[in-house]
Write an enzyme that holds these catalytic residues in place. Structure first.
Site, short mmCIF file in Angstrom:
data_model
loop_
_atom_site.label_atom_id
_atom_site.label_comp_id
_atom_site.label_asym_id
_atom_site.label_seq_id
_atom_site.Cartn_x
_atom_site.Cartn_y
_atom_site.Cartn_z
N CYS A 142 -19.51 34.38 40.88
CA CYS A 142 -19.11 33.87 42.18
C CYS A 142 -19.65 34.76 43.30
O CYS A 142 -19.80 35.96 43.12
CB CYS A 142 -17.59 33.82 42.27
SG CYS A 142 -16.87 32.48 41.34
N LYS A 187 -9.09 32.79 30.79
CA LYS A 187 -10.56 32.91 30.90
C LYS A 187 -10.97 34.38 30.77
O LYS A 187 -11.81 34.73 29.97
CB LYS A 187 -11.03 32.37 32.25
CG LYS A 187 -12.49 32.68 32.54
CD LYS A 187 -12.96 32.12 33.84
CE LYS A 187 -12.81 33.04 35.02
NZ LYS A 187 -13.76 34.16 35.09
N ASN A 188 -10.33 35.23 31.56
CA ASN A 188 -10.75 36.64 31.58
C ASN A 188 -10.38 37.35 30.28
O ASN A 188 -10.93 38.40 29.97
CB ASN A 188 -10.14 37.36 32.78
CG ASN A 188 -10.75 36.90 34.09
OD1 ASN A 188 -11.70 36.13 34.09
ND2 ASN A 188 -10.22 37.37 35.21
N ASP A 216 -7.65 38.03 42.26
CA ASP A 216 -7.87 36.62 41.90
C ASP A 216 -6.74 35.70 42.38
O ASP A 216 -6.92 34.48 42.36
CB ASP A 216 -8.03 36.49 40.37
CG ASP A 216 -9.35 37.06 39.89
OD1 ASP A 216 -10.23 37.34 40.73
OD2 ASP A 216 -9.50 37.23 38.66
N ARG A 261 -21.66 42.78 43.64
CA ARG A 261 -21.00 43.09 42.37
C ARG A 261 -21.98 43.86 41.48
O ARG A 261 -22.54 43.34 40.54
CB ARG A 261 -20.52 41.81 41.68
CG ARG A 261 -19.46 41.11 42.47
CD ARG A 261 -19.02 39.84 41.80
NE ARG A 261 -17.89 40.04 40.91
CZ ARG A 261 -17.28 39.06 40.27
NH1 ARG A 261 -17.69 37.84 40.39
NH2 ARG A 261 -16.25 39.31 39.49
N ARG A 267 -15.14 26.41 36.17
CA ARG A 267 -15.43 27.67 35.47
C ARG A 267 -14.15 28.31 34.95
O ARG A 267 -14.19 29.04 33.95
CB ARG A 267 -16.11 28.66 36.43
CG ARG A 267 -17.47 28.20 36.86
CD ARG A 267 -18.06 29.16 37.82
NE ARG A 267 -18.03 30.49 37.20
CZ ARG A 267 -18.60 31.55 37.70
NH1 ARG A 267 -19.25 31.44 38.83
NH2 ARG A 267 -18.53 32.69 37.10
C1 UD1 Z 1 -12.93 41.14 36.51
C2 UD1 Z 1 -12.48 39.70 36.45
C3 UD1 Z 1 -12.37 39.12 37.84
C4 UD1 Z 1 -11.50 39.99 38.71
C5 UD1 Z 1 -11.96 41.44 38.67
C6 UD1 Z 1 -11.02 42.39 39.40
C7 UD1 Z 1 -13.34 38.89 34.35
C8 UD1 Z 1 -14.27 37.95 33.67
N1 UD1 Z 1 -13.43 38.93 35.67
O1 UD1 Z 1 -14.24 41.12 37.08
O2 UD1 Z 1 -11.81 37.81 37.72
O3 UD1 Z 1 -11.56 39.51 40.03
O4 UD1 Z 1 -12.04 41.90 37.30
O5 UD1 Z 1 -9.74 42.30 38.89
O6 UD1 Z 1 -12.52 39.54 33.73
N2 UD1 Z 1 -17.99 47.53 40.63
C9 UD1 Z 1 -19.02 48.39 40.95
N3 UD1 Z 1 -19.87 48.77 39.96
C10 UD1 Z 1 -19.74 48.32 38.68
C11 UD1 Z 1 -18.67 47.47 38.36
C12 UD1 Z 1 -17.82 47.08 39.37
O7 UD1 Z 1 -19.17 48.80 42.10
O8 UD1 Z 1 -20.56 48.71 37.82
C13 UD1 Z 1 -17.09 47.08 41.71
C14 UD1 Z 1 -17.25 45.58 41.96
O9 UD1 Z 1 -18.32 45.31 42.82
C15 UD1 Z 1 -15.93 45.23 42.57
C16 UD1 Z 1 -14.97 46.15 41.85
O10 UD1 Z 1 -15.74 47.22 41.30
O11 UD1 Z 1 -15.94 45.51 43.94
C17 UD1 Z 1 -14.16 45.48 40.76
O12 UD1 Z 1 -15.01 45.01 39.77
P1 UD1 Z 1 -14.60 44.88 38.24
O13 UD1 Z 1 -13.23 45.43 38.01
O14 UD1 Z 1 -15.71 45.42 37.44
O15 UD1 Z 1 -14.53 43.32 38.10
P2 UD1 Z 1 -15.19 42.42 37.00
O16 UD1 Z 1 -15.04 43.04 35.66
O17 UD1 Z 1 -16.52 41.96 37.45
#
Ligand code: UD1
Length: 418
Positions: free
Chosen positions: A116, A22-23, A306, A121, A398
């Site tokens: 989720c 998925k990711n 995850d 986030r 999902r």
């Molecule tokens: C991706 C994965 C998700 C996984 C996560 C961490 C996908 C579709 N999803 O989510 O399954 O759990 O990586 O391995 O690939 N953050 C900020 N500001 C930002 C962006 C992120 O503060 O602009 C924080 C988030 O709130 C969170 C952390 O950084 O606490 C990790 O987020 P991120 O690595 O961006 O995860 P996703 O890309 O959303």
């Protein structure tokens, strides 16, 4: 919303070819926007998040088709650069269209993404990065407007946290920006490597994906390509955990051991035998699992957030006390209350959960509080005595292709109800 009804106690045993990731798929469905012509993704999983991404592409004017695990996407006629609220809300990954839209149209309009409920986030890192690449950003009425009338320009971006989504957006935005973009403290997840590999085959010039510093030399044009999506490393762990808590044995056909690197040691620590060769990965569960002293979730190559809930379920039936520390998301222990309804002895405070193993879980009616919590509760139910109902299956859909069908093939007694 449908539920799963699970009769626990059957060993999860057999062979499985894990679905496409998925990711891995979601950023590729954004990357196709950088090309004109037909892209083909083999092994594209049948998931509601994938359907949501395809809906966004259709809305933008692309032609999409998704049948029998193959997605064909033609973005030649894409003309819109806005994603409406209702599509943004369907999933967090909708934000990964930002970089590709800006690169293609020089503008983009979207709102805060859904996803989720696992804590705050924000998308501040995405927004700051687009500004650094030359985009002007304005917010009004809950919508965020990005524009780069002169085109994006390469720059050096140091991320304060190696965000997966922000790294993907920067790569997507900078493939066709003038000059060399450098991402420092980039995310190193396998999905970043897959995205870079796909884009390089389309003609991009990306070096260093999988390492902390990524270099992207802008090119004028990208071309469509055909690609087979990597297997889902997170779903793989769910099946392994299901085998582990039922005293079963599973062979993951064709899975690269490398994808499981961060979880191999904890599986071994729990007493599972894990062997891997060129054909796949084989897990044999012990009679009783042992405690996993401490699991700390970290960005890759650390233990994946995850897979945290899957290991909590293993810990809940292991001999001894295990500790799980969640370092990525703020609110990822909501499932602990559900697990306790099944007789688990677990306590979560802030980012730490302490789990004292019991011999066996009991059946109950529980609620999937998010995607990975949901699949972990299914694993818990496979262990439990009696018939467990897991509500909130829409979350599980999902990220898992008909989880009940896959588990049934492995000997589980599970059906979908309403
Ligand atoms: C991706 C994965 C998700 C996984 C996560 C961490 C996908 C579709 N999803 O989510 O399954 O759990 O990586 O391995 O690939 N953050 C900020 N500001 C930002 C962006 C992120 O503060 O602009 C924080 C988030 O709130 C969170 C952390 O950084 O606490 C990790 O987020 P991120 O690595 O961006 O995860 P996703 O890309 O959303």
């Amino acid at each position: 919303m449908s539920c799963f009804i699970i009769e626990g106690g059957e060993k999860v045993k057999g062979e499985i070819t894990v679905q496409g990731s998925k990711n891995g798929t979601l950023p590729l469905l954004s990357a196709v926007l950088l090309t004109q012509g037909k892209n083909v993704l083999y092994g594209c999983p049948q998931l509601s998040d994938v359907t949501s991404a395809l809906k966004i592409l259709t809305y933008l004017g692309c032609k999409t088709e998704h049948k029998n695990g193959t997605a064909v996407i033609d973005c030649t006629d894409a003309w819109r650069c806005d994603i409406p609220d209702f599509l943004m809300r369907e999933m967090r990954s909708s934000v990964v269209f930002l970089g590709a839209l800006l690169a293609r149209f020089g503008k983009a309009e979207l709102s805060a993404p859904g996803g989720c409920e696992i804590g705050l986030r924000p998308i501040d890192l995405h927004i700051e990065a687009m500004k650094a690449l030359g985009a002007e950003v304005n917010e009004s009425g809950g919508r965020i407007f990005f524009a780069c009338p002169q085109g994006l320009h390469a720059t050096r971006i140091t991320l304060s946290f190696p965000s997966v989504g922000a790294t993907e957006n920067i790569i997507l935005a900078s493939c066709t920006a003038k000059g060399e973009t450098v991402i420092v403290n980039a995310a190193r997840e396998p999905e970043i490597i897959e995205l870079a590999h796909f884009l390089n085959r389309c003609g991009a010039k990306i070096k260093g994906a999988g390492e902390s510093v990524i270099y992207i030399e802008g090119t004028d044009k990208l071309y469509p390509c055909e690609h087979t999506v990597e297997q889902d490393r997170i779903a793989a762990v769910t099946f392994m955990a299901a085998a582990a808590v039922t005293g079963g044995e599973i062979f993951l056909n064709g899975l690269h051991q490398g994808l499981l690197m961060p979880v191999l040691e904890p599986f071994k620590e729990s007493g599972c035998t894990v062997k891997a060769d060129a054909n796949g990965v084989h897990l044999i569960a012990p009679k009783r699992l042992r405690r996993i002293k401490t699991v700390r979730t970290m960005p890759y190559p650390g233990f994946p957030t995850d897979s945290q809930a899957d290991f909590a379920v293993m810990a809940s039936v292991a001999e001894g006390t295990s500790v799980i520390v969640e370092n990525i998301f703020e609110n990822r222990f909501k499932y602990i209350a559900e697990l306790n309804k099944m007789g688990a002895c677990a306590r979560a405070e802030g980012r730490v959960a302490v789990i004292e193993g019991v011999k066996r879980l009991e059946s109950a009616r529980v609620e999937a509080t998010d995607l990975r919590a949901g699949s972990a509760l299914v694993a818990a139910a496979l262990n439990a005595r009696g018939s467990t109902v897991v509500d909130g299956v829409a979350y599980i859909d999902r990220g898992y292709e008909s989880l009940e069908v896959q588990l049934k093939r492995l000997g589980a007694k599970i059906k979908r109800g309403v």
